[in-house]
Write an enzyme that holds these catalytic residues in place. Structure first.
Site, PDB file in Angstrom:
ATOM      1  N   ASN A   1     -20.399   7.061  38.686  1.00 52.36           N
ATOM      2  CA  ASN A   1     -21.515   7.501  39.541  1.00 52.36           C
ATOM      3  C   ASN A   1     -21.953   8.915  39.194  1.00 52.36           C
ATOM      4  OD1 ASN A   1     -22.444   5.516  41.706  1.00 52.36           O
ATOM      5  ND2 ASN A   1     -20.222   5.286  41.773  1.00 52.36           N
TER       6      ASN A   1
ATOM      7  N   LEU B   1     -11.641   9.807  46.987  1.00 58.16           N
ATOM      8  CA  LEU B   1     -10.818   8.916  47.807  1.00 58.16           C
ATOM      9  C   LEU B   1      -9.948   9.637  48.836  1.00 58.16           C
ATOM     10  CD1 LEU B   1      -9.919   6.286  45.065  1.00 58.16           C
ATOM     11  CD2 LEU B   1     -11.894   6.368  46.589  1.00 58.16           C
TER      12      LEU B   1
ATOM     13  N   ILE C   1     -12.173  14.233  53.856  1.00 58.36           N
ATOM     14  CA  ILE C   1     -12.608  15.637  53.881  1.00 58.36           C
ATOM     15  C   ILE C   1     -12.201  16.225  55.239  1.00 58.36           C
ATOM     16  CG2 ILE C   1     -14.659  17.139  53.856  1.00 58.36           C
ATOM     17  CD1 ILE C   1     -14.480  15.891  51.186  1.00 58.36           C
TER      18      ILE C   1
ATOM     19  N   ASN D   1     -21.800  10.021  51.195  1.00 50.45           N
ATOM     20  CA  ASN D   1     -20.765   9.251  50.504  1.00 50.45           C
ATOM     21  C   ASN D   1     -21.352   7.925  50.054  1.00 50.45           C
ATOM     22  OD1 ASN D   1     -18.042   8.385  49.731  1.00 50.45           O
ATOM     23  ND2 ASN D   1     -18.112   7.057  51.533  1.00 50.45           N
TER      24      ASN D   1
ATOM     25  N   HIS E   1     -20.391   4.017  49.316  1.00 54.95           N
ATOM     26  CA  HIS E   1     -19.350   3.024  49.618  1.00 54.95           C
ATOM     27  C   HIS E   1     -19.735   1.705  48.938  1.00 54.95           C
ATOM     28  CE1 HIS E   1     -16.046   1.304  51.909  1.00 54.95           C
ATOM     29  NE2 HIS E   1     -16.829   0.266  52.163  1.00 54.95           N
TER      30      HIS E   1
ATOM     31  N   ASP F   1     -16.081   6.453  56.734  1.00 59.74           N
ATOM     32  CA  ASP F   1     -17.150   5.459  56.572  1.00 59.74           C
ATOM     33  C   ASP F   1     -17.984   5.240  57.828  1.00 59.74           C
ATOM     34  OD1 ASP F   1     -16.179   5.014  53.992  1.00 59.74           O
ATOM     35  OD2 ASP F   1     -14.935   3.326  54.596  1.00 59.74           O
TER      36      ASP F   1
ATOM     37  N   GLU G   1     -24.879   0.652  42.699  1.00 57.27           N
ATOM     38  CA  GLU G   1     -24.529   2.044  43.060  1.00 57.27           C
ATOM     39  C   GLU G   1     -25.250   3.038  42.161  1.00 57.27           C
ATOM     40  OE1 GLU G   1     -20.365   3.028  43.701  1.00 57.27           O
ATOM     41  OE2 GLU G   1     -19.901   0.918  43.885  1.00 57.27           O
TER      42      GLU G   1
HETATM   43  C1  GAR Z   1     -17.267   3.468  43.364  1.00 60.85           C
HETATM   44  O1  GAR Z   1     -17.388   2.077  43.348  1.00 60.85           O
HETATM   45  C2  GAR Z   1     -17.426   3.999  44.771  1.00 60.85           C
HETATM   46  O2  GAR Z   1     -18.327   3.281  45.546  1.00 60.85           O
HETATM   47  C3  GAR Z   1     -16.021   3.826  45.286  1.00 60.85           C
HETATM   48  O3  GAR Z   1     -15.196   4.247  44.230  1.00 60.85           O
HETATM   49  C4  GAR Z   1     -15.842   3.897  43.001  1.00 60.85           C
HETATM   50  C5  GAR Z   1     -15.827   5.115  42.105  1.00 60.85           C
HETATM   51  O4  GAR Z   1     -16.294   4.760  40.838  1.00 60.85           O
HETATM   52  N1  GAR Z   1     -15.807   4.584  46.483  1.00 60.85           N
HETATM   53  C6  GAR Z   1     -15.093   4.120  47.505  1.00 60.85           C
HETATM   54  O5  GAR Z   1     -14.515   3.043  47.471  1.00 60.85           O
HETATM   55  C7  GAR Z   1     -15.024   5.029  48.717  1.00 60.85           C
HETATM   56  N2  GAR Z   1     -14.621   4.297  49.871  1.00 60.85           N
HETATM   57  P1  GAR Z   1     -16.739   5.875  39.792  1.00 60.85           P
HETATM   58  O6  GAR Z   1     -15.581   6.884  39.706  1.00 60.85           O
HETATM   59  O7  GAR Z   1     -16.911   5.122  38.513  1.00 60.85           O
HETATM   60  O8  GAR Z   1     -18.005   6.507  40.287  1.00 60.85           O
END
Ligand code: GAR
Length: 204
Positions: free
Chosen positions: A14, A89, A92, A106, A108, A149, A178
């Protein structure tokens, strides 16, 4: 320039999507800082390669790590406009959330308010989605408040998963969504289009 601080814990796809949209001129912003709870994740390596200031955060003072209090001071000095949790993860701390009220978002990997809460991250979310047999999933960007969340939903992308055969297949589809959603929401912040009204978030 609209300044972002991006919080990460893993591979950083992301973060890469945000930087890529900035580089291609679709997003008028600057990633002024990347923060992680892990010193050696893919996202931090990417930040260093891109010459973005990278920090490792810890709850307590530890070696070269920054505390949330130190980051708070730094971000105020730097006039950070928006804090983006992009696969971060850890929870905060409340003081930090209060100091940047309505300035932390954030992403999700599901359609909130379903499939949320502690332990619901990454593939765990997609497994729960798969096992529930729901026919749609997607990605959600929401404001961060003191509860996991829980903050108001800003924007979502919904995808059809009626034909998928595994949680991994859902993960792949959702990740694509995303990468579209997060830069889009940030761009709406940059252009001051996100408004809170009647207890809801509107795009103006
Ligand atoms: C993403 O899918 C994001 O939505 C998730 O972690 C992944 C990070 O991927 N976040 C959560 O699950 C938070 N509850 P990335 O490091 O490749 O961006």
């Amino acid at each position: 320039m609209f300044k972002l601080a991006v919080f990460v814990s893993g591979r950083g796809s992301n973060l890469k999507a945000i930087v890529s949209q900035i580089k291609s001129g679709n997003l008028t912003a600057e990633v002024a800082a990347v923060v992680s709870n892990k010193g050696n994740c893919g996202a931090i390596e990417f930040a260093k390669k891109e010459n973005i200031s990278a920090y490792v955060v810890s709850e307590n003072k530890e070696g070269t790590k920054k505390t949330y209090k130190e980051l708070l001071e730094l971000f105020k000095q730097q006039n950070i406009n928006l804090i983006v949790l992009a696969g971060f993860l850890k929870k905060i701390p409340n003081d930090f959330v209060k100091a940047f009220q309505d300035k932390i978002i954030n992403i999700h990997p599901a359609l909130l308010p379903s499939f949320s809460g502690k332990g619901m991250y990454g593939i765990n979310v997609h497994r729960a989605v798969f096992n529930s047999s729901v026919k749609v999933s997607g990605a959600t960007v929401h404001f961060v408040d003191e509860v996991y969340d829980n903050g108001k939903i800003i924007d979502q992308i919904c995808i059809n998963i009626s034909d998928v055969n595994s949680p991994e297949e859902i993960a792949e589809k959702v990740l694509k969504a995303e990468h579209e959603l997060l830069p889009r929401v940030i761009s709406n912040f940059v252009h001051n289009k996100i408004k809170l009204k009647n207890n809801r978030v509107y795009l103006s």
